[in-house]
Design a protein around this motif. Sequence first.
Motif, PDB file in Angstrom:
ATOM      1  N   GLN A   1       0.800  -1.220   0.000  1.00 20.25           N
ATOM      2  CA  GLN A   1       0.000   0.000   0.000  1.00 20.25           C
ATOM      3  C   GLN A   1       0.834   1.273   0.000  1.00 20.25           C
ATOM      4  O   GLN A   1       0.404   2.290  -0.557  1.00 20.25           O
ATOM      5  CB  GLN A   1      -0.930   0.005   1.225  1.00 20.25           C
ATOM      6  CG  GLN A   1      -1.973  -1.090   1.213  1.00 20.25           C
ATOM      7  CD  GLN A   1      -2.630  -1.280   2.571  1.00 20.25           C
ATOM      8  OE1 GLN A   1      -2.394  -0.504   3.509  1.00 20.25           O
ATOM      9  NE2 GLN A   1      -3.438  -2.320   2.702  1.00 20.25           N
ATOM     10  N   ARG A   2       2.023   1.238   0.633  1.00 20.40           N
ATOM     11  CA  ARG A   2       2.744   2.488   0.891  1.00 20.40           C
ATOM     12  C   ARG A   2       4.070   2.650   0.179  1.00 20.40           C
ATOM     13  O   ARG A   2       4.591   3.766   0.100  1.00 20.40           O
ATOM     14  CB  ARG A   2       2.986   2.613   2.405  1.00 20.40           C
ATOM     15  CG  ARG A   2       1.724   2.640   3.247  1.00 20.40           C
ATOM     16  CD  ARG A   2       0.882   3.850   2.926  1.00 20.40           C
ATOM     17  NE  ARG A   2      -0.322   3.917   3.745  1.00 20.40           N
ATOM     18  CZ  ARG A   2      -1.262   4.832   3.610  1.00 20.40           C
ATOM     19  NH1 ARG A   2      -1.130   5.764   2.684  1.00 20.40           N
ATOM     20  NH2 ARG A   2      -2.333   4.825   4.368  1.00 20.40           N
ATOM     21  N   ALA A   3       4.652   1.569  -0.322  1.00 15.60           N
ATOM     22  CA  ALA A   3       6.009   1.665  -0.880  1.00 15.60           C
ATOM     23  C   ALA A   3       5.995   1.738  -2.402  1.00 15.60           C
ATOM     24  O   ALA A   3       5.080   1.225  -3.060  1.00 15.60           O
ATOM     25  CB  ALA A   3       6.849   0.485  -0.422  1.00 15.60           C
ATOM     26  N   ASP A   4       7.008   2.376  -2.946  1.00 22.52           N
ATOM     27  CA  ASP A   4       7.223   2.404  -4.390  1.00 22.52           C
ATOM     28  C   ASP A   4       8.138   1.258  -4.818  1.00 22.52           C
ATOM     29  O   ASP A   4       7.925   0.637  -5.860  1.00 22.52           O
ATOM     30  CB  ASP A   4       7.859   3.733  -4.805  1.00 22.52           C
ATOM     31  CG  ASP A   4       7.001   4.929  -4.444  1.00 22.52           C
ATOM     32  OD1 ASP A   4       5.861   5.000  -4.932  1.00 22.52           O
ATOM     33  OD2 ASP A   4       7.458   5.784  -3.661  1.00 22.52           O
ATOM     34  N   ASP A   5       9.168   1.020  -4.016  1.00 19.66           N
ATOM     35  CA  ASP A   5      10.153  -0.012  -4.315  1.00 19.66           C
ATOM     36  C   ASP A   5      10.376  -0.859  -3.074  1.00 19.66           C
ATOM     37  O   ASP A   5      10.099  -0.422  -1.953  1.00 19.66           O
ATOM     38  CB  ASP A   5      11.474   0.625  -4.763  1.00 19.66           C
ATOM     39  CG  ASP A   5      11.276   1.581  -5.923  1.00 19.66           C
ATOM     40  OD1 ASP A   5      11.072   1.099  -7.047  1.00 19.66           O
ATOM     41  OD2 ASP A   5      11.319   2.806  -5.705  1.00 19.66           O
ATOM     42  N   VAL A   6      10.898  -2.075  -3.265  1.00 18.99           N
ATOM     43  CA  VAL A   6      11.090  -2.978  -2.138  1.00 18.99           C
ATOM     44  C   VAL A   6      12.430  -3.693  -2.251  1.00 18.99           C
ATOM     45  O   VAL A   6      12.900  -4.017  -3.353  1.00 18.99           O
ATOM     46  CB  VAL A   6       9.938  -4.014  -2.053  1.00 18.99           C
ATOM     47  CG1 VAL A   6       9.883  -4.890  -3.305  1.00 18.99           C
ATOM     48  CG2 VAL A   6      10.051  -4.867  -0.798  1.00 18.99           C
ATOM     49  N   VAL A   7      13.067  -3.875  -1.098  1.00 18.83           N
ATOM     50  CA  VAL A   7      14.264  -4.702  -0.971  1.00 18.83           C
ATOM     51  C   VAL A   7      13.900  -5.854  -0.046  1.00 18.83           C
ATOM     52  O   VAL A   7      13.444  -5.624   1.078  1.00 18.83           O
ATOM     53  CB  VAL A   7      15.441  -3.901  -0.367  1.00 18.83           C
ATOM     54  CG1 VAL A   7      16.578  -4.822   0.021  1.00 18.83           C
ATOM     55  CG2 VAL A   7      15.923  -2.847  -1.345  1.00 18.83           C
ATOM     56  N   VAL A   8      14.046  -7.082  -0.511  1.00 21.97           N
ATOM     57  CA  VAL A   8      13.742  -8.261   0.291  1.00 21.97           C
ATOM     58  C   VAL A   8      15.052  -8.807   0.843  1.00 21.97           C
ATOM     59  O   VAL A   8      15.965  -9.136   0.081  1.00 21.97           O
ATOM     60  CB  VAL A   8      13.021  -9.342  -0.536  1.00 21.97           C
ATOM     61  CG1 VAL A   8      12.653 -10.540   0.352  1.00 21.97           C
ATOM     62  CG2 VAL A   8      11.764  -8.773  -1.191  1.00 21.97           C
ATOM     63  N   MET A   9      15.139  -8.888   2.185  1.00 26.13           N
ATOM     64  CA  MET A   9      16.361  -9.361   2.829  1.00 26.13           C
ATOM     65  C   MET A   9      16.157 -10.726   3.466  1.00 26.13           C
ATOM     66  O   MET A   9      15.070 -11.050   3.954  1.00 26.13           O
ATOM     67  CB  MET A   9      16.836  -8.362   3.896  1.00 26.13           C
ATOM     68  CG  MET A   9      17.413  -7.085   3.333  1.00 26.13           C
ATOM     69  SD  MET A   9      18.174  -6.033   4.618  1.00 26.13           S
ATOM     70  CE  MET A   9      19.560  -7.066   5.146  1.00 26.13           C
ATOM     71  N   TYR A  10      17.236 -11.510   3.450  1.00 24.53           N
ATOM     72  CA  TYR A  10      17.220 -12.822   4.095  1.00 24.53           C
ATOM     73  C   TYR A  10      18.632 -13.129   4.578  1.00 24.53           C
ATOM     74  O   TYR A  10      19.591 -13.023   3.807  1.00 24.53           O
ATOM     75  CB  TYR A  10      16.745 -13.912   3.130  1.00 24.53           C
ATOM     76  CG  TYR A  10      16.599 -15.268   3.793  1.00 24.53           C
ATOM     77  CD1 TYR A  10      15.465 -15.570   4.537  1.00 24.53           C
ATOM     78  CD2 TYR A  10      17.593 -16.234   3.685  1.00 24.53           C
ATOM     79  CE1 TYR A  10      15.321 -16.795   5.154  1.00 24.53           C
ATOM     80  CE2 TYR A  10      17.459 -17.470   4.303  1.00 24.53           C
ATOM     81  CZ  TYR A  10      16.329 -17.744   5.042  1.00 24.53           C
ATOM     82  OH  TYR A  10      16.188 -18.970   5.670  1.00 24.53           O
ATOM     83  N   ALA A  11      18.770 -13.469   5.852  1.00 22.94           N
ATOM     84  CA  ALA A  11      20.072 -13.842   6.434  1.00 22.94           C
ATOM     85  C   ALA A  11      21.141 -12.784   6.165  1.00 22.94           C
ATOM     86  O   ALA A  11      22.287 -13.111   5.847  1.00 22.94           O
ATOM     87  CB  ALA A  11      20.529 -15.205   5.913  1.00 22.94           C
ATOM     88  N   GLY A  12      20.760 -11.509   6.280  1.00 21.64           N
ATOM     89  CA  GLY A  12      21.724 -10.428   6.142  1.00 21.64           C
ATOM     90  C   GLY A  12      22.051 -10.022   4.726  1.00 21.64           C
ATOM     91  O   GLY A  12      22.899  -9.146   4.512  1.00 21.64           O
TER      92      GLY A  12
END
Length: 337
Positions: free
Chosen positions: A232-243
């Motif tokens: 709903q609120r973001a334009d872009d996303v970074v998906v993180m896993y284990a640092g």
Amino acid sequence: MTTTTRPSPSGTDTPALAVEGLRVDLATPTGTVRAVDGVSFSVRHGRTLAILGESGCGKSMTALSVVGLLDPAASVTGGAVRVRGEDTLRMSPAQRRKLAGPVLSIVFQDALTALNPVQPVGRQIGEPFRIHHGLSRRQAHEKAVELMTRVGIPEPRQRARSYPHQFSGGMRQRLLIAMAVALAPDVLIADEPTTALDVTVQAQIMRLLRDLQDERDMAVVLITHDLAVVAQRADDVVVMYAGTVVENGPVHEVFSAPRHPYTRGLLDSVPEDSVRGRPLPAVPGSPPELSAVPSGCVFQARCPSVRERCVQERPSLRAAGDGRSAACHFSEELARV
């Protein structure tokens, strides 16, 4: 959802914040571990970048590294954090303190801990004006009242004399936001800003952040594990896993056609059509301990499509089309599923 990049106030295309190859090590009783491993992202003025992932994936550690508030047990061991094109990691402590407020600011998830319990909230909100603008105590108090009015605190002139414990959780969060945006920073980092608040208050807080962002053309970095908030609120996303970063790109593109199995697992875990009495969908297993991150793909132990190459070779973050990247050897196959 629009993904149009707005120009920066200076008229250049320089990101408001650019993190490049950030590495953070954490000292533990059993030795040093890598908590953040080569994280990179950028966000431009007027846009919102969400950093998404499970607890312990390194989201908050990344945020604290950016603003220079790491615990003494943690240390930045590599990379760059560029604000207005300058690497803040190469600055002296005095230089970085000058950025705190006018250029770079943060909203923490625990307002009661972040606020000083023995000072009236009006004094705390007005303090940045005294430090950075040299205002008198009376002038700073008036600025605090103005900000409290803007973030929706009832009877702000009277409540400015109150202490943090005399406010509700939602009101305390508004106070934190008022402090964070007091000096109109270029970049605002919001670290789980709606944790422990009910859904109605969550929506109010997120709407307030959006309104303030639009008024001031701030770049916002939103740290969260809430998929709905990201959508709903973001334009872009970074998906993180284990640092590490396992996928990034425009929210609409990433959510509609994920290129990493972890991203797909997160999206599939949303209980849209769950039946009462049946188990809720979830990504099986749990993230690896930081001291035992595998040498190959960091997600291999939980991936439904793991292969021999995943065990032997760590995938790099590679372009996956549509202005996005994914760290998966078989991201193209995943796109066709």
